[in-house]
Structures are given as C-alpha cells and as structure tokens.
Design a protein around this motif. Structure first.
Motif, PDB file in Angstrom:
ATOM      1  N   ALA A   1       0.802  -1.220   0.000  1.00 45.64           N
ATOM      2  CA  ALA A   1       0.000   0.000   0.000  1.00 45.64           C
ATOM      3  C   ALA A   1       0.839   1.276   0.000  1.00 45.64           C
ATOM      4  O   ALA A   1       0.529   2.215  -0.752  1.00 45.64           O
ATOM      5  CB  ALA A   1      -0.960  -0.003   1.182  1.00 45.64           C
ATOM      6  N   PRO A   2       1.906   1.379   0.825  1.00 48.04           N
ATOM      7  CA  PRO A   2       2.693   2.620   0.778  1.00 48.04           C
ATOM      8  C   PRO A   2       3.249   2.920  -0.610  1.00 48.04           C
ATOM      9  O   PRO A   2       3.295   4.068  -1.038  1.00 48.04           O
ATOM     10  CB  PRO A   2       3.814   2.354   1.796  1.00 48.04           C
ATOM     11  N   ARG A   3       3.640   1.858  -1.319  1.00 45.55           N
ATOM     12  CA  ARG A   3       4.183   2.049  -2.665  1.00 45.55           C
ATOM     13  C   ARG A   3       3.096   2.568  -3.614  1.00 45.55           C
ATOM     14  O   ARG A   3       3.330   3.469  -4.424  1.00 45.55           O
ATOM     15  CB  ARG A   3       4.744   0.714  -3.149  1.00 45.55           C
ATOM     16  N   ILE A   4       1.898   1.990  -3.528  1.00 45.51           N
ATOM     17  CA  ILE A   4       0.798   2.435  -4.385  1.00 45.51           C
ATOM     18  C   ILE A   4       0.436   3.883  -4.048  1.00 45.51           C
ATOM     19  O   ILE A   4       0.281   4.728  -4.943  1.00 45.51           O
ATOM     20  CB  ILE A   4      -0.429   1.527  -4.201  1.00 45.51           C
ATOM     21  N   LEU A   5       0.281   4.176  -2.767  1.00 43.73           N
ATOM     22  CA  LEU A   5      -0.128   5.528  -2.361  1.00 43.73           C
ATOM     23  C   LEU A   5       0.925   6.565  -2.719  1.00 43.73           C
ATOM     24  O   LEU A   5       0.597   7.711  -3.051  1.00 43.73           O
ATOM     25  CB  LEU A   5      -0.419   5.554  -0.860  1.00 43.73           C
ATOM     26  N   ALA A   6       2.190   6.178  -2.670  1.00 41.05           N
ATOM     27  CA  ALA A   6       3.246   7.111  -3.046  1.00 41.05           C
ATOM     28  C   ALA A   6       3.214   7.420  -4.530  1.00 41.05           C
ATOM     29  O   ALA A   6       3.515   8.546  -4.959  1.00 41.05           O
ATOM     30  CB  ALA A   6       4.605   6.549  -2.645  1.00 41.05           C
ATOM     31  N   ASN A   7       2.841   6.420  -5.323  1.00 41.45           N
ATOM     32  CA  ASN A   7       2.812   6.602  -6.773  1.00 41.45           C
ATOM     33  C   ASN A   7       1.505   7.186  -7.272  1.00 41.45           C
ATOM     34  O   ASN A   7       1.453   7.757  -8.358  1.00 41.45           O
ATOM     35  CB  ASN A   7       3.085   5.265  -7.467  1.00 41.45           C
ATOM     36  N   TYR A   8       0.437   7.028  -6.493  1.00 49.46           N
ATOM     37  CA  TYR A   8      -0.876   7.559  -6.862  1.00 49.46           C
ATOM     38  C   TYR A   8      -1.423   8.378  -5.693  1.00 49.46           C
ATOM     39  O   TYR A   8      -2.449   8.068  -5.112  1.00 49.46           O
ATOM     40  CB  TYR A   8      -1.840   6.424  -7.227  1.00 49.46           C
TER      41      TYR A   8
ATOM     42  N   THR B   1      -3.210  11.351  -3.850  1.00 50.83           N
ATOM     43  CA  THR B   1      -4.359  12.188  -4.219  1.00 50.83           C
ATOM     44  C   THR B   1      -3.957  13.651  -4.406  1.00 50.83           C
ATOM     45  O   THR B   1      -4.600  14.371  -5.178  1.00 50.83           O
ATOM     46  CB  THR B   1      -5.456  12.085  -3.157  1.00 50.83           C
ATOM     47  N   ARG B   2      -2.908  14.086  -3.724  1.00 45.47           N
ATOM     48  CA  ARG B   2      -2.503  15.493  -3.871  1.00 45.47           C
ATOM     49  C   ARG B   2      -1.953  15.791  -5.264  1.00 45.47           C
ATOM     50  O   ARG B   2      -1.869  16.960  -5.667  1.00 45.47           O
ATOM     51  CB  ARG B   2      -1.436  15.830  -2.823  1.00 45.47           C
ATOM     52  N   ASP B   3      -1.597  14.740  -6.026  1.00 47.17           N
ATOM     53  CA  ASP B   3      -1.018  14.941  -7.349  1.00 47.17           C
ATOM     54  C   ASP B   3      -2.070  15.010  -8.455  1.00 47.17           C
ATOM     55  O   ASP B   3      -1.725  15.183  -9.624  1.00 47.17           O
ATOM     56  CB  ASP B   3      -0.039  13.801  -7.668  1.00 47.17           C
TER      57      ASP B   3
ATOM     58  N   VAL C   1      -9.878  13.014  -6.281  1.00 48.15           N
ATOM     59  CA  VAL C   1      -9.599  11.635  -5.882  1.00 48.15           C
ATOM     60  C   VAL C   1     -10.089  10.675  -6.972  1.00 48.15           C
ATOM     61  O   VAL C   1      -9.470   9.643  -7.238  1.00 48.15           O
ATOM     62  CB  VAL C   1     -10.259  11.320  -4.530  1.00 48.15           C
ATOM     63  N   GLY C   2     -11.198  11.037  -7.613  1.00 49.92           N
ATOM     64  CA  GLY C   2     -11.701  10.199  -8.694  1.00 49.92           C
ATOM     65  C   GLY C   2     -10.705  10.050  -9.826  1.00 49.92           C
ATOM     66  O   GLY C   2     -10.584   8.972 -10.419  1.00 49.92           O
TER      67      GLY C   2
END
Length: 538
Positions: A378-385, A387-389, A393-394
């Motif tokens: 999960a940390p890897r996914i969240l770092a790559n995706y 929401t602030r980027d 969120v959608g």
C-alpha cells in the motif's frame, strides 16, 4: 498483478454503489449509433453463397445490411456452435440492419431500462466502395463488455469511401446467451465461448463471400475495441481461428487480466449456481434452453464482482481456448499475423466518473481501500498515486484503472507478442477529445477516455458518446491520419505510407510506441515510465 488490480478496481467501483445507488454501472456503455433504418440510394445486387442480396448504393458506397452469416441460434441451437446460414429463394432485401443480439438497453441512447434485440441476431453488414476490386477487407468486432452493442451501431461508409476498403461489422451472442459455461451444456470439449465461435463463423463467411462485394478474401483484417479487442486477443490464442484473418488491430482490448478471460472450472461453478437461480436445479440443457431470454437477462449472475464488470467473460480450458491467452502468448503458440496494439492515455476516467455521485470520493476512503487490498504494498501504491497529485480523488482512482487494467497489460501483451510477430504499438493521447459524456465531481474532464478514438477511426458519430462534428481542424487532421494508418495496415501489413510519420515496429528492448495527439504524431519510449508499469509487474 492482474488479480490485485481487479480487486482494487472492484472495490473502487463498489464505492459508487454505496454512495449513489442511482448512478449507472460504471462500465463501457454500448455505443448506439443511429444507422439509418434503410440505407439510402438505388438498389444494387450481388450474389453470395446463400442467394441474391439487394443493397443500396449512394455517394460512391454500396451498403448491404442484415445479412445472416449463420442460422438463428434459437431453440435447440441455443448454446451450441453456430450452424451454417440458411439459403433463400429469389432476392433478399439487405437495406436494413438485422436484429441486434438480446441485451439490456443502454443509457447513452436515452432508452435505459428493458431489453433490445432478439436471439435471432447473427447478422453482419457490409460497406464497400462502388468500384471495389479486390479491396482490403476490414472486419469490425464491437465492444460493450460482452453484454451489449451491435455491428449496426457502427457505420463503415466513410472508411469505405475515403480509404477504399470493404468494411464488415457483425453481431455475436452476448451475456449468458454468448458466454454461459454450465455443466449441462458441455458438448465434447466445448462449453461457453459461443460469442467467440460466432465471430469465427462470421470470419469464415467473409472469407467465402468477400469477393461478392469487391473485397479480397485473401486480405482480411480484424479490428475491434474494448470487448471487441479482447475478443481478437482471444482469437489469437484460439486454434479455431487459425487462417481466418491476415492481420489484427486491438484497441484497448487486453484479454490477459483474469477479469477479462476466466478459467473454465471457475466458470462452470458459476454456471451451475446460475442454472439453479434460473429454476434449473439439475442444470440440464433442456431446462436451460426453455428459459425465456428475458429471464436470463433479469436474473443476476451469482458471484461477487464490481458493478458493471463482465459477469460472464470468455473462458479458457475448452476446445475454443485450450490455454489461457497469457500462456499462449508467452509460449509463442498463437495465430501469427501482423498486429497493431494500443490503448488510450486516460482509459480509466470512463469507469470512475460515477464514483461519488454528486461529490468526489473521500480521500480517506480511497486510502483505506488501497491499504486493505494492497496491504504491504500500500505505501508504494499511495506514493505513486497520491491524491494530492491529481485534481480529484476520482482522477487518482482513474489513473490506477488506466495503468493497471489497460495501459500496462496492453503494453505487456504487445511486448510479448512482438517477440514472435510484427507489432505496431500506439497510444491515443488527445486529452481534449470530444465527448457528450457529462462531467462529474470525480471526473471533471474525461481526457483521452476509453473509446474516445472510435470517432477518429470511423469518422462518424456515436450517439451519446461523441461526434466528429466537434473536431477542431487539428483533431480532424489527426483523425484522417489515424484512418490512413489503420487502412494502410489493412492493405499491406504496415501502417506506413506517403506523408505519414514513420511508425516503427515495436522493439521490446526500446519500448517504442507511436503517440497520437492533435498536431503531433511522434514516437515515445517513455510509455512504461509514464504509466508506472514496473509498479504492476509483480
């Protein structure tokens, strides 16, 4: 990779059902172009194997519609391989499309709710230049999540007139009628995949009859998008499709993820439970064949899945697909033909637009879903995706769907196949592609969404989706360029031609992909980095 991604996608899409029960299922809606009920023009006759057809000629194009390529799959022929088309005496009117295969009505044409079509639906349509003589033949297989759509939803006249090709569009059985695998339906080593068998029957008909329309029966290209592209992907691995086509174009159609092609053993368990729900506890073929088509569509297919996902995809493990496409591709034991394979830059926006309803997905819910499903990763996914980027969120969720379910599986497939056959890889990148889809809180801009390239390839509108009348001059130029590439490939096996940027075959070591955007058709080697494919390769 594909199992985890399918679970994550399912969970993200399930948010839509929890937050807004009035939202439509977030799947590719069936395109429902209003082809005229009767083609305009003067009568024009031709002779096919079954008898004489009377079509129409207008503006340099001859059109024949509603041609039966197989017998009606009704009664004892329901859930059997398609049988030869009937003969007729005298002339058969071919000025109107035949019935579409029975399916739910689509939301895009303003007719959501109820059913359209009938079981007697194995028809195809032909558009040909009036002066055609051994012209390349392009056979279109429509999308619609294997449960909706029709060949007559697409108009091949502009392609025929502008590019000098014969265009064939076809119907194939859908939903339970096309893809139900159940123990009582086993015949020999075939169970399920009736829709794929229909496509093969149509291609055999085209080989036998293309010359009657001015087409070259030895130069047949099959092309399709979404479920149509997945169908072609499956046909590459199907022994029964060997020799039925000479080239293939796969648009946004990866069949390797396990939500797009399933194992027969799993499908049989689902089919047995479905038969019980239909009132056939013994699962016998006689009982199932007596169930009205309307009841088949009204009865939910058992099992947990994302709203709008494919309930009954093609299966592997029978005679139609003895092995999974992924295994066949890796072994190189496929139907070897030149290929064009690609996807769109923002595939996922169409699927996540309805999530959240009138509001965006709460960030905490997105994080919780990623943590639940990805666990240690999960940390890897969240770092790559993160929401602030992204603006919403959608759109973050859409990026996951794009990269994990379309872009990377499509590119993986292209790279694998490029080791055994020529492959031309592409990406459609027009982020201002015309659309009639309504913006939502989750997806305020669809970008280069799933199916957005279709009006460029056909040059005609698709009701409720998009209209080429909305093109800017640069977009219209891009569409003509794409049609030139597509038809050059159908003609010679290479998309290249005069006044076109060079399109090199995919070199898996370079990762070269031709990108299409208004004012710029260029080669890129950054596709896998842009879509973070290393993240999903595990």
């Amino acid at each position: 990779m594909t199992r985890t991604l399918s679970l994550l996608t399912a969970a993200l899409l399930s948010v839509a059902a929890a937050q807004d029960t009035t939202a439509p299922a977030p799947a590719l809606p069936p395109t429902t172009q209003a082809v005229p009920a009767a083609a305009p023009g003067v009568p024009v006759r031709t002779q096919v194997a079954q008898g004489t057809l009377v079509g129409r000629e207008a503006n340099g194009v001859r059109v024949w519609q509603g041609i039966p390529y197989a017998a009606a799959p009704v009664g004892e022929r329901r859930w059997r391989a398609p049988q030869p088309a009937p003969l007729w005496v005298g002339e058969r009117d071919a000025s109107q499309p035949g019935s579409v295969c029975v399916q739910p009505r689509g939301a895009l044409d303003g007719s959501a709710g109820g059913l359209r079509g009938s079981e007697d639906c194995l028809f195809l349509n032909v558009s040909a230049p009036a002066n055609a003589n051994r012209a390349p033949v392009m056979v279109w297989i429509h999308g619609g999540s294997f449960r909706s759509g029709a060949g007559s939803d697409y108009d091949g006249r502009l392609l025929a007139r502008e590019r000098g090709v014969v265009v064939v569009t076809l119907n194939y059985r859908l939903g339970a009628l096309g893809f139900l695998a159940a123990p009582g339906l086993l015949e020999g080593r075939t169970d399920g995949n009736y829709g794929l068998l229909d496509q093969q029957a149509a291609l055999r008909w085209v080989r036998a009859n293309a010359a009657a329309f001015g087409g070259d029966p030895q130069n047949v290209t099959v092309f399709g998008e979404s479920a149509g592209g997945m169908s072609i992907c499956d046909q590459l691995a199907s022994p029964g499709a060997a020799g039925l086509f000479d080239k293939a174009i796969l648009q946004s159609g990866p069949c390797t993820p396990n939500i797009n092609t399933g194992a027969l053993a799993d499908a049989l368990r689902t089919g047995a439970a479905y038969a019980r729900d239909l009132g056939c506890p013994d699962g016998s073929a006689a009982c199932l064949r007596a169930v009205p088509a309307e009841q088949l569509l009204r009865t939910p297919v058992p099992g947990r899945r994302a709203p709008g996902s494919v309930a009954l995809p093609p299966v592997y493990g029978d005679d139609v697909l003895p092995r999974s496409p992924q295994e066949a591709f890796r072994s190189g034991q496929i139907n070897h033909v030149p290929l064009m394979i690609g996807s769109n830059l923002d595939e996922g926006t169409l699927f996540t637009a309805s999530i959240g309803g009138a509001r965006d997905i709460p960030a905490w819910q997105y994080w919780a879903l990623v943590a639940l499903l990805e666990r240690w990763n999960a940390p890897r996914i969240l770092a790559n995706y993160a929401t602030r980027d992204y603006p919403t969120v959608g759109l973050t969720a859409a990026a996951i769907v794009t990269d994990g379910l379309f872009a990377c599986p499509v590119n993986d497939m292209a790279r694998t196949l490029a080791r055994v056959t020529p492959v031309y890889a592409y990406e459609f990148r027009d982020r201002n592609a015309p659309t009639k889809l309504k913006p939502t809180a989750s997806v305020p801009n669809y970008g280069a969404y799933h199916a957005s390239e279709l009006i460029s390839v056909f040059g005609t509108p698709l009701t409720g989706l998009a209209d080429p009348a909305q093109f800017t001059p640069a977009q219209a130029d891009l569409a003509r360029t794409m049609r030139a590439y597509w038809t050059n490939f159908a003609r010679t096996g290479s998309p290249n031609g005069t006044d076109l940027p060079i399109w090199r075959p995919l070199d898996p070591t370079r990762g070269n992909v031709l990108t299409f955007q208004p004012g710029s058709v260029t080669e890129s080697t950054a596709f896998r980095q842009e879509h973070r494919c290393d993240l999903w390769d595990r």
